[in-house]
Design a protein around this motif. Sequence first.
Motif, PDB file in Angstrom:
ATOM      1  N   UNK A  38      -4.054   0.459  48.667  1.00  0.00           N
ATOM      2  CA  UNK A  38      -3.324   0.871  47.464  1.00  0.00           C
ATOM      3  C   UNK A  38      -3.214  -0.285  46.472  1.00  0.00           C
ATOM      4  N   UNK A  39      -3.205  -1.514  46.954  1.00  0.00           N
ATOM      5  CA  UNK A  39      -3.234  -2.660  46.051  1.00  0.00           C
ATOM      6  C   UNK A  39      -4.532  -2.674  45.255  1.00  0.00           C
ATOM      7  N   UNK A  40      -5.637  -2.412  45.952  1.00  0.00           N
ATOM      8  CA  UNK A  40      -6.945  -2.426  45.300  1.00  0.00           C
ATOM      9  C   UNK A  40      -7.145  -1.222  44.376  1.00  0.00           C
ATOM     10  N   UNK A  41      -6.720  -0.053  44.817  1.00  0.00           N
ATOM     11  CA  UNK A  41      -6.978   1.164  44.048  1.00  0.00           C
ATOM     12  C   UNK A  41      -5.974   1.402  42.919  1.00  0.00           C
ATOM     13  N   UNK A  42      -4.691   1.195  43.211  1.00  0.00           N
ATOM     14  CA  UNK A  42      -3.640   1.643  42.301  1.00  0.00           C
ATOM     15  C   UNK A  42      -2.750   0.517  41.768  1.00  0.00           C
ATOM     16  N   UNK A  43      -3.043  -0.720  42.129  1.00  0.00           N
ATOM     17  CA  UNK A  43      -2.231  -1.873  41.730  1.00  0.00           C
ATOM     18  C   UNK A  43      -0.793  -1.767  42.247  1.00  0.00           C
ATOM     19  N   UNK A  44      -0.605  -1.093  43.368  1.00  0.00           N
ATOM     20  CA  UNK A  44       0.710  -1.004  43.992  1.00  0.00           C
ATOM     21  C   UNK A  44       0.982  -2.281  44.780  1.00  0.00           C
ATOM     22  N   UNK A  45       2.223  -2.529  45.087  1.00  0.00           N
ATOM     23  CA  UNK A  45       2.646  -3.647  45.943  1.00  0.00           C
ATOM     24  C   UNK A  45       2.088  -4.991  45.477  1.00  0.00           C
ATOM     25  N   UNK A  46       2.047  -5.177  44.178  1.00  0.00           N
ATOM     26  CA  UNK A  46       1.594  -6.450  43.632  1.00  0.00           C
ATOM     27  C   UNK A  46       0.093  -6.620  43.558  1.00  0.00           C
ATOM     28  N   UNK A  47      -0.658  -5.552  43.785  1.00  0.00           N
ATOM     29  CA  UNK A  47      -2.113  -5.636  43.725  1.00  0.00           C
ATOM     30  C   UNK A  47      -2.633  -5.643  42.293  1.00  0.00           C
ATOM     31  N   UNK A  48      -3.938  -5.811  42.147  1.00  0.00           N
ATOM     32  CA  UNK A  48      -4.563  -5.935  40.826  1.00  0.00           C
ATOM     33  C   UNK A  48      -5.287  -4.671  40.378  1.00  0.00           C
TER      34      UNK A  48
END
Length: 155
Positions: free
Chosen positions: A32-42
């Motif tokens: 979800x970090x990679x796909x949706x920028x959730x949890x501090x992802x890009x």
Amino acid sequence: MKLINTILKSDAGLAALILRAPIGLILAAHGSQKLFAWFGGYGLEGTGQWMASIGITPGYLMALLAGSAEFFGGLALLLGLLTRPAALISAFTMLVAIFSVHIDNGLFMANNGYEYALILFVVLIALTLQGGGRFSIDNFIANKLTSRQLQSKHV
């Protein structure tokens, strides 16, 4: 039908659930970090740019593939749905991460090493081999298919 039953059926006990649940959550969160920028992802754009910068090209597509393997594979593992294929695809993703991102940094995670990805890889290989276990949607489906086959033979 035999191939489907082979993929789904698992006699593993509670240990499969104990492995599946946290690994599934962890993978889904990372995806979800990679796909949706959730949890501090890009998100896809940022992750794709980073992947391209380290030579994993085309970056956007590779971010989509890695993010999807982790997110959807993680959800599948959590549910015990298509556990073996989901675990195998996720294991391959971890292998790519080990050799393309972490291997040059040594073992320890403190140095961005490969120890964590290796642990995930090993657990995912174990799940590929043993399946989702008794407490999985896979096993529920396999048992239904087996009982239908037995019923059709007796009719």
